[in-house]
Write a protein that holds these residues in place. Structure first.
Motif, PDB file in Angstrom:
ATOM      1  N   ALA A  44       0.833  -1.206   0.000  1.00 47.95           N
ATOM      2  CA  ALA A  44       0.000   0.000   0.000  1.00 47.95           C
ATOM      3  C   ALA A  44       0.867   1.254   0.000  1.00 47.95           C
ATOM      4  N   TRP A  45       2.008   1.205   0.707  1.00 50.00           N
ATOM      5  CA  TRP A  45       2.883   2.376   0.762  1.00 50.00           C
ATOM      6  C   TRP A  45       3.499   2.676  -0.603  1.00 50.00           C
ATOM      7  N   VAL A  46       3.834   1.651  -1.373  1.00 57.68           N
ATOM      8  CA  VAL A  46       4.366   1.869  -2.717  1.00 57.68           C
ATOM      9  C   VAL A  46       3.362   2.653  -3.558  1.00 57.68           C
ATOM     10  N   VAL A  47       2.100   2.243  -3.518  1.00 57.93           N
ATOM     11  CA  VAL A  47       1.061   2.929  -4.282  1.00 57.93           C
ATOM     12  C   VAL A  47       0.849   4.342  -3.735  1.00 57.93           C
ATOM     13  N   ALA A  48       0.916   4.482  -2.421  1.00 57.14           N
ATOM     14  CA  ALA A  48       0.723   5.799  -1.797  1.00 57.14           C
ATOM     15  C   ALA A  48       1.801   6.785  -2.244  1.00 57.14           C
ATOM     16  N   THR A  49       3.049   6.317  -2.349  1.00 54.96           N
ATOM     17  CA  THR A  49       4.126   7.227  -2.756  1.00 54.96           C
ATOM     18  C   THR A  49       3.953   7.692  -4.194  1.00 54.96           C
ATOM     19  N   LEU A  50       3.449   6.807  -5.054  1.00 60.71           N
ATOM     20  CA  LEU A  50       3.222   7.198  -6.446  1.00 60.71           C
ATOM     21  C   LEU A  50       2.139   8.263  -6.545  1.00 60.71           C
ATOM     22  N   PHE A  51       1.047   8.055  -5.821  1.00 63.38           N
ATOM     23  CA  PHE A  51      -0.033   9.045  -5.839  1.00 63.38           C
ATOM     24  C   PHE A  51       0.426  10.371  -5.243  1.00 63.38           C
ATOM     25  N   GLU A  52       1.027  10.334  -4.076  1.00 63.62           N
ATOM     26  CA  GLU A  52       1.438  11.574  -3.410  1.00 63.62           C
ATOM     27  C   GLU A  52       2.497  12.314  -4.212  1.00 63.62           C
ATOM     28  N   SER A  53       3.402  11.583  -4.874  1.00 64.82           N
ATOM     29  CA  SER A  53       4.429  12.231  -5.694  1.00 64.82           C
ATOM     30  C   SER A  53       3.822  12.871  -6.935  1.00 64.82           C
ATOM     31  N   ALA A  54       2.760  12.281  -7.485  1.00 66.73           N
ATOM     32  CA  ALA A  54       2.061  12.902  -8.615  1.00 66.73           C
ATOM     33  C   ALA A  54       1.423  14.220  -8.190  1.00 66.73           C
ATOM     34  N   GLY A  64      -9.093  -1.768   1.685  1.00 66.33           N
ATOM     35  CA  GLY A  64      -8.907  -1.149   2.985  1.00 66.33           C
ATOM     36  C   GLY A  64      -7.467  -0.861   3.356  1.00 66.33           C
ATOM     37  N   HIS A  65      -6.503  -1.378   2.586  1.00 64.79           N
ATOM     38  CA  HIS A  65      -5.106  -1.110   2.905  1.00 64.79           C
ATOM     39  C   HIS A  65      -4.716   0.335   2.603  1.00 64.79           C
ATOM     40  N   LEU A  66      -5.507   1.028   1.796  1.00 66.35           N
ATOM     41  CA  LEU A  66      -5.396   2.471   1.647  1.00 66.35           C
ATOM     42  C   LEU A  66      -6.720   3.074   2.101  1.00 66.35           C
ATOM     43  N   PRO A  67      -6.696   4.189   2.810  1.00 64.87           N
ATOM     44  CA  PRO A  67      -7.938   4.790   3.320  1.00 64.87           C
ATOM     45  C   PRO A  67      -8.932   5.056   2.198  1.00 64.87           C
ATOM     46  N   PRO A  68     -10.220   4.983   2.491  1.00 65.71           N
ATOM     47  CA  PRO A  68     -11.242   5.117   1.444  1.00 65.71           C
ATOM     48  C   PRO A  68     -11.428   6.538   0.923  1.00 65.71           C
ATOM     49  N   GLU A 127      -8.104   5.945  -8.840  1.00 62.54           N
ATOM     50  CA  GLU A 127      -7.411   5.094  -9.807  1.00 62.54           C
ATOM     51  C   GLU A 127      -6.270   4.323  -9.152  1.00 62.54           C
ATOM     52  N   PHE A 128      -5.537   4.962  -8.259  1.00 56.44           N
ATOM     53  CA  PHE A 128      -4.446   4.261  -7.579  1.00 56.44           C
ATOM     54  C   PHE A 128      -4.986   3.215  -6.611  1.00 56.44           C
ATOM     55  N   ARG A 129      -6.129   3.475  -5.988  1.00 58.66           N
ATOM     56  CA  ARG A 129      -6.750   2.450  -5.143  1.00 58.66           C
ATOM     57  C   ARG A 129      -7.218   1.274  -5.998  1.00 58.66           C
ATOM     58  N   ALA A 130      -7.705   1.567  -7.203  1.00 61.59           N
ATOM     59  CA  ALA A 130      -8.110   0.500  -8.118  1.00 61.59           C
ATOM     60  C   ALA A 130      -6.890  -0.321  -8.553  1.00 61.59           C
ATOM     61  N   PHE A 131      -5.755   0.359  -8.721  1.00 61.19           N
ATOM     62  CA  PHE A 131      -4.511  -0.342  -9.046  1.00 61.19           C
ATOM     63  C   PHE A 131      -4.161  -1.333  -7.947  1.00 61.19           C
ATOM     64  N   LEU A 132      -4.262  -0.911  -6.701  1.00 58.10           N
ATOM     65  CA  LEU A 132      -3.959  -1.801  -5.582  1.00 58.10           C
ATOM     66  C   LEU A 132      -4.948  -2.963  -5.541  1.00 58.10           C
ATOM     67  N   THR A 141     -10.070  16.420  -9.454  1.00 60.37           N
ATOM     68  CA  THR A 141      -9.040  15.693 -10.203  1.00 60.37           C
ATOM     69  C   THR A 141      -8.202  14.833  -9.270  1.00 60.37           C
ATOM     70  N   MET A 142      -7.876  15.384  -8.102  1.00 61.45           N
ATOM     71  CA  MET A 142      -7.085  14.639  -7.123  1.00 61.45           C
ATOM     72  C   MET A 142      -7.849  13.419  -6.624  1.00 61.45           C
ATOM     73  N   GLU A 143      -9.135  13.580  -6.404  1.00 58.46           N
ATOM     74  CA  GLU A 143      -9.946  12.452  -5.930  1.00 58.46           C
ATOM     75  C   GLU A 143     -10.050  11.365  -7.001  1.00 58.46           C
ATOM     76  N   LYS A 144     -10.165  11.781  -8.266  1.00 63.39           N
ATOM     77  CA  LYS A 144     -10.221  10.800  -9.347  1.00 63.39           C
ATOM     78  C   LYS A 144      -8.908  10.035  -9.441  1.00 63.39           C
TER      79      LYS A 144
END
Length: 469
Positions: A103-113, A148-152, A135-140, A128-131
């Motif tokens: 989950a942290w790997v995906v979180a870093t990609l989103f936050e860095s974007a 649930g490994h990333l907050p909803p 998408e990153f939650r869908a990736f996970l 746009t940020m919510e969309k």
């Protein structure tokens, strides 16, 4: 959520991603579990360009429109992660399947974007940020992890992100290597091979700048806890860099294509790809510029600078270029596992074939350890390898060659045709490879593979397979 029309797809060819991906990788490496897995198993030190290209291909498959391709890639990544586990230097267990780490790997990609847009003066709108976050939650979720490994929600995400930064991240060895070693010793991409002076001069200028920009873009609480230096003017430099790189978005459509750029970085000048002709012309021009530069500012000779003119390689050179895939100075199981991982990815193998290839490499590792590990420490040093180099081409290595041939021979007809050859080597047949019938026979393949892996001679098709940076 994926493919054309997605927010991620709109970012795909954005040149700012180059800086954002470096930043995300640093934040990943600062996570204890991920940092340990990188140090023990990754090829990012010895083969950074190859790893960059493979990461790009993986993200392209995962975020593309084809659901079957996405499922196949997710299964491959899950099999790869299942093989990455162990203990770090502090004897703490790590496991690449850990849901929190993934989950942290995906979180870093989103936050860095999000951060790349903010630093370049164009912060994302809330919708746009919510969309993008969805998408990153869908990736996970596509990876098989529970949502649930990333907050909803987005507000909950920022609380989660701040907590991990302040409580879990560390100044890991992997982080220090990326910031202070990788850029300083980054090998030339294949397109610039044979130009050590030109590459060293450019790296000496760009390396410290990229490191400074990356550090300045990290969350301030983590910089403070990790003791990362505060350089005067670094914030202004960082914002200017993101803004300047971001101007590439306004070039005519098609001028900047991430896929083309990633392919060019890993393209060998000896390839049959049409772009290679341009690469060779550029390289010849840069060689002339490098000769002039050496007259003005002589630089120390770089390892491998005589590569194009020396047909044979010594034991030490082969050890570091091919066998030591992780770049830690020793030959261990993660090095051979990295070879199996690279070959499996190139051939896009299904689980049974991939497992057979890994098992063949595992048998070879046991054979090598028995023959070469003289001090019994569970790893093979360069000196131990050099003393027993003649023991390399044993029955287990022959089995590796046979399994690799069978995996490449996708139609099972007993020979490798032009299409199958390209899948493995990413180039067309060479005149000294194809037989009179236009195919690569089993015997010739096994003979050439053994000759290369035993370190006896260089090979134009095999060198880029495992020694390419």
């Amino acid at each position: 959520m994926f493919g054309p029309g997605s927010q991620f797809n709109a970012f795909f060819n954005d040149p700012r991603w180059a800086l954002a991906m470096v930043r995300a990788t640093v934040l990943e490496a600062a996570h204890p579990q991920i940092g340990a897995a990188l140090i023990e198993n990754s090829t990012f030190v010895a083969h950074p360009w190859r790893r960059l290209y493979n990461t790009f291909l993986s993200m392209q498959r995962m975020f593309g429109a084809d659901d079957h391709t996405r499922q196949r890639e997710a299964a491959r990544l899950n099999r790869m992660h299942a093989r990455l586990s162990g203990t770090d230097a502090k004897m703490r267990p790590y496991d690449a399947r850990d849901p929190g780490a993934r989950a942290w790997v995906v979180a870093t990609l989103f936050e860095s974007a999000v951060t790349m847009c903010r630093l370049s003066g164009q912060p994302l709108e809330q919708t746009t940020m919510e969309k993008l976050y969805a998408e990153f939650r869908a990736f996970l979720a596509a990876m098989g992890d529970e949502a649930g490994h990333l907050p909803p929600t987005l507000p909950a995400f920022w609380q989660y992100f701040d907590r991990v930064v302040e409580e879990e991240l560390e100044n890991t060895e992997a982080l220090r290597i990326i910031l202070y070693k990788l850029f300083d010793h980054l090998p030339a991409p294949p397109v610039l091979e044979g130009l050590p002076t030109v590459w060293a001069a450019g790296r000496a200028l760009a390396g410290p700048v990229i490191g400074t920009i990356t550090v300045a873009s990290l969350p301030e609480p983590f910089r403070r806890r990790a003791g990362l230096p505060e350089i005067p003017g670094a914030q202004t430099l960082t914002q200017s860099a993101y803004l300047a790189v971001g101007l590439g978005r306004f070039l005519p459509e098609g001028w900047i294509q991430a896929e083309g750029l990633a392919g060019l970085l890993t393209l060998s000048p000896d390839s049959d790809d049409p772009r290679a002709r341009t690469v060779r012309a550029v390289r010849d021009g840069m060689k002339r510029a490098g000769a002039l530069l050496r007259l003005i500012t002589p630089l120390p000779e770089q390892p491998g600078s005589a590569r194009a003119t020396v047909p044979q390689r010594g034991a030490a050179e082969f050890f570091h270029e091919v066998l030591d895939q992780t770049g830690d100075g020793y030959l261990e199981w993660p090095d051979l596992a990295a070879m199996a991982r690279e070959l499996s990815g190139r051939l896009d193998l299904d689980e049974p074939q991939e497992t057979r290839l890994y098992n063949a490499y595992a048998d070879w590792w046991r054979e090598l350890r028995t023959a070469l590990d003289r001090d019994g420490d569970g790893r093979i040093s360069q000196e131990e390898y050099a003393a027993g180099v003649t023991s390399l081409a044993g029955p287990a290595l022959i089995r590796v060659a046979e399994v690799l041939f069978e995996a490449t021979d996708s139609d099972g007809n007993g020979t490798i045709d032009a299409e199958e050859y390209r899948s493995l080597f990413r180039t067309a047949f060479r005149r000294d490879t194809a037989g009179t019938d236009g195919t690569y026979s089993r015997g010739a393949f096994v003979r050439d593979f053994l000759s290369f892996m035993a370190g006896r001679r260089r090979s134009t098709p095999y060198d880029p397979l495992l020694s390419q940076a």
